[in-house]
Design an enzyme around this catalytic site. Structure first.
Site, PDB file in Angstrom:
ATOM      1  CB  CYS A 199       0.810   7.858   0.268  1.00 55.30           C
ATOM      2  SG  CYS A 199       1.955   6.540  -0.131  1.00 55.30           S
TER       3      CYS A 199
ATOM      4  CE  LYS B  67      -0.807   0.242   5.033  1.00 52.85           C
ATOM      5  NZ  LYS B  67      -0.188   1.546   5.291  1.00 52.85           N
ATOM      6  CG  ASP B  68       3.668   2.249   2.788  1.00 53.81           C
ATOM      7  OD1 ASP B  68       2.577   2.814   3.010  1.00 53.81           O
ATOM      8  OD2 ASP B  68       4.361   1.728   3.690  1.00 53.81           O
TER       9      ASP B  68
ATOM     10  NE  ARG C 187      -7.715   4.000   2.967  1.00 51.20           N
ATOM     11  CZ  ARG C 187      -8.056   3.230   3.994  1.00 51.20           C
ATOM     12  NH1 ARG C 187      -9.323   2.931   4.219  1.00 51.20           N
ATOM     13  NH2 ARG C 187      -7.132   2.745   4.805  1.00 51.20           N
ATOM     14  NE  ARG C 188      -6.583   3.490   7.976  1.00 52.07           N
ATOM     15  CZ  ARG C 188      -5.335   3.031   7.926  1.00 52.07           C
ATOM     16  NH1 ARG C 188      -4.322   3.828   8.223  1.00 52.07           N
ATOM     17  NH2 ARG C 188      -5.084   1.780   7.560  1.00 52.07           N
TER      18      ARG C 188
ATOM     19  NE  ARG D  18       1.449   5.877  12.690  1.00 54.00           N
ATOM     20  CZ  ARG D  18       0.875   5.945  11.510  1.00 54.00           C
ATOM     21  NH1 ARG D  18      -0.428   5.825  11.397  1.00 54.00           N
ATOM     22  NH2 ARG D  18       1.583   6.115  10.416  1.00 54.00           N
TER      23      ARG D  18
ATOM     24  NE  ARG E 294       3.990  10.501   8.553  1.00 51.24           N
ATOM     25  CZ  ARG E 294       5.079  11.028   8.021  1.00 51.24           C
ATOM     26  NH1 ARG E 294       5.139  12.322   7.760  1.00 51.24           N
ATOM     27  NH2 ARG E 294       6.124  10.288   7.720  1.00 51.24           N
TER      28      ARG E 294
END
Length: 309
Positions: free
Chosen positions: A240, A79-80, A127-128, A151, A145
């Protein structure tokens, strides 16, 4: 065959993936050396991905080492990866996909997006954020980030009440006990490629090495799904920081069905369509054309303008 030099980012999750690839190759009789490389995305943590540019933010430095021959292959979270590779680089394998859902992670297991109760969610994904605005407008967000451990530390210190993350990373890092909610795919269609590890190399890499690595690491069903998703992303010129989404599923007879779309940054507009077929590239491209013709081209222009402000 000489030792395979495997390039990777240095985060714990990236290293988990690198050691997974290493073990897979070693079981097949190859010798593997892991080479850790820092990327721009790892170094710049005080700005959102959309502000530092989405093209190659986690891959550029790895790709330079592939070209120079300092490493033979690089592993990435699929996905990256940017939607288009340079002509001298190629993807030779996609590992079997993990569960693709996003998950709500919190030290308070009673939290639920469905409860209607306001709380603060940490995420760095446009997106989220957009999907939260659309489906759960009572939720506030804070930009988050850093690697998963960073996180989780911010979550524990109270910067936010919960995190929105990909199940695959949470599972691989052993944080499953903190999953408060598995998010429905009907609402949160994941990012293109979510849940798989991609292996990249220079086109010039020895053909025998390529063939052996592909034989040991590639999962054919996942590859077809990701070829469709990447064709979709490529046609939309998404990266991204662009809130496009796409997920391909495979039926028992091998037919591919891809669900994908785009959402405006404010969450007000969602375009979502579904296409089925047997040719992966064609499925992705037809879906992209559908989305563009329904107004996706306009939404994309607005998104790019919004991210550049």
């Amino acid at each position: 065959m000489s030792t395979i030099k495997l390039g990777t980012r240095g985060s714990k999750l990236a290293l988990w993936q690198a050691y997974f690839i290493k073990e897979t190759l070693e079981k097949g009789g190859l010798s593997v050396e892991i080479v850790i490389i820092n990327t721009k995305g790892d170094q710049i943590l005080d700005r959102s991905l959309s502000k530092i540019g989405s093209k190659g933010v986690f891959t550029e430095e790895l790709e330079e080492k592939l070209r120079s021959g300092e490493i033979d292959i690089a592993q990435h979270s699929a996905k990256d990866l940017q939607s288009e590779l340079a002509d001298d680089l190629e993807l030779i394998a996609f590992t079997e996909r993990e569960k693709v859902n996003d998950v709500l992670v919190s030290y308070d297991k009673s939290l639920s997006l469905e409860s209607g109760k306001p709380f603060v969610v940490g995420t760095s994904s446009t997106r989220r954020v957009a999907m939260l605005k659309h489906f759960y407008p009572h939720i506030k967000t804070v930009d988050m980030r850093g690697n998963l451990q960073t996180r989780m530390g911010k979550l524990e210190s109270g910067v936010c009440d919960a995190l929105l993350l990909a199940y695959a990373g949470v599972h691989r890092m052993g944080y499953e006990e903190h999953i408060a909610e598995l998010i429905s795919l009907d609402k949160f269609t994941p990012a293109v490629g979510q849940g798989s590890v991609a292996i990249e190399c220079a086109v010039s890499l020895d053909a025998e090495k390529k063939a052996k690595i592909r034989e040991l690491c590639n999962h054919a069903e996942t590859e077809q799904q990701l070829l469709a998703e990447r064709a979709y992303l490529r046609r939309l010129q998404g990266g991204c920081s662009i809130p496009v989404f796409g997920l391909t599923q495979t039926s028992e007879n091998g037919e591919l069905t891809m669900t994908g779309g785009i959402i405006s940054l404010d969450g007000q507009e969602v375009l979502k369509e579904r296409v089925s077929g047997t040719d992966a590239i064609e499925v992705g491209e037809i879906l992209a054309e559908k989305i563009l013709s329904l107004g996706g081209d306009r939404i994309l222009k607005e998104i790019r303008a919004g991210l550049n402000n």
